[in-house]
Design a protein around this motif. Structure first.
Motif, PDB file in Angstrom:
ATOM      1  N   LEU A  27      -0.133  -3.584   4.679  1.00 41.34           N
ATOM      2  CA  LEU A  27       0.708  -3.156   3.562  1.00 41.34           C
ATOM      3  C   LEU A  27       0.461  -3.976   2.302  1.00 41.34           C
ATOM      4  N   SER A  28      -0.096  -5.161   2.443  1.00 46.61           N
ATOM      5  CA  SER A  28      -0.398  -5.966   1.256  1.00 46.61           C
ATOM      6  C   SER A  28      -1.516  -5.330   0.430  1.00 46.61           C
ATOM      7  N   GLY A  30      -1.518  -2.073  -0.064  1.00 42.20           N
ATOM      8  CA  GLY A  30      -0.902  -0.900  -0.673  1.00 42.20           C
ATOM      9  C   GLY A  30      -0.006  -0.181   0.315  1.00 42.20           C
ATOM     10  N   PRO A  31       0.834   0.708  -0.179  1.00 41.83           N
ATOM     11  CA  PRO A  31       1.756   1.448   0.693  1.00 41.83           C
ATOM     12  C   PRO A  31       1.011   2.248   1.759  1.00 41.83           C
ATOM     13  N   SER A  63      10.971   0.799   3.031  1.00 37.56           N
ATOM     14  CA  SER A  63      10.394   2.119   3.267  1.00 37.56           C
ATOM     15  C   SER A  63      11.274   3.182   2.633  1.00 37.56           C
ATOM     16  N   THR A  71       7.147   6.270   4.137  1.00 36.12           N
ATOM     17  CA  THR A  71       6.128   5.419   3.532  1.00 36.12           C
ATOM     18  C   THR A  71       6.689   4.003   3.398  1.00 36.12           C
ATOM     19  N   CYS A  72       5.881   3.034   3.800  1.00 32.93           N
ATOM     20  CA  CYS A  72       6.292   1.624   3.794  1.00 32.93           C
ATOM     21  C   CYS A  72       5.493   0.853   2.747  1.00 32.93           C
ATOM     22  N   ARG A  73       6.110  -0.205   2.253  1.00 39.29           N
ATOM     23  CA  ARG A  73       5.438  -1.096   1.308  1.00 39.29           C
ATOM     24  C   ARG A  73       5.975  -2.504   1.507  1.00 39.29           C
ATOM     25  N   ASP A  75       7.660  -5.884   0.336  1.00 40.76           N
ATOM     26  CA  ASP A  75       8.575  -6.366  -0.701  1.00 40.76           C
ATOM     27  C   ASP A  75       8.202  -7.824  -0.950  1.00 40.76           C
TER      28      ASP A  75
END
Length: 115
Positions: A27-28, A30-31, A63, A71-73, A75
């Protein structure tokens, strides 16, 4: 027993698992959808979702659901706090090693050139 855990405590607990670290690493960049996160992992979708719940509870991952797709990202706030904590410890150790180096240099000089 303590009932309160700081955000930093829960972040490190979440990052203690290699699967969750792999998810944060992915995830680092991108989403990603839950399916994209699950694809390279050798586990069931329900296990992936459990790991994501822990990451979300720690504040490391957020998410949102659009239709049937979640979709996850990352924080970055909690991740930044963990990074600052680690950097402070690293700097403290480096200062101690620098002082040890100076001491050893002075000791060696005294042995080579006694007063």
């Amino acid at each position: 027993m303590l009932q309160y855990q700081s955000p930093l405590d829960t972040a490190f607990q979440a990052l203690s698992d290699p699967t969750r670290r792999a998810m944060v690493e992915r995830l680092s960049r991108g989403p990603a959808t839950v399916s994209e996160l699950a694809a390279p992992l050798p586990m069931s979708m329900s296990a992936v979702v459990q790991h994501l719940k822990i990451l979300e509870a720690s504040g490391l991952v957020a998410s949102e659901k659009t239709g049937r797709v979640r979709t996850c990202r990352v924080d970055a706030r909690i991740l930044g706090a963990a990074e600052r904590w680690i950097n402070e410890r690293r700097q403290s150790v480096e200062r101690s090693l620098d002082r040890l180096g100076v001491f050893l240099d002075e000791t060696r000089d005294e042995e080579e050139f006694p007063k």
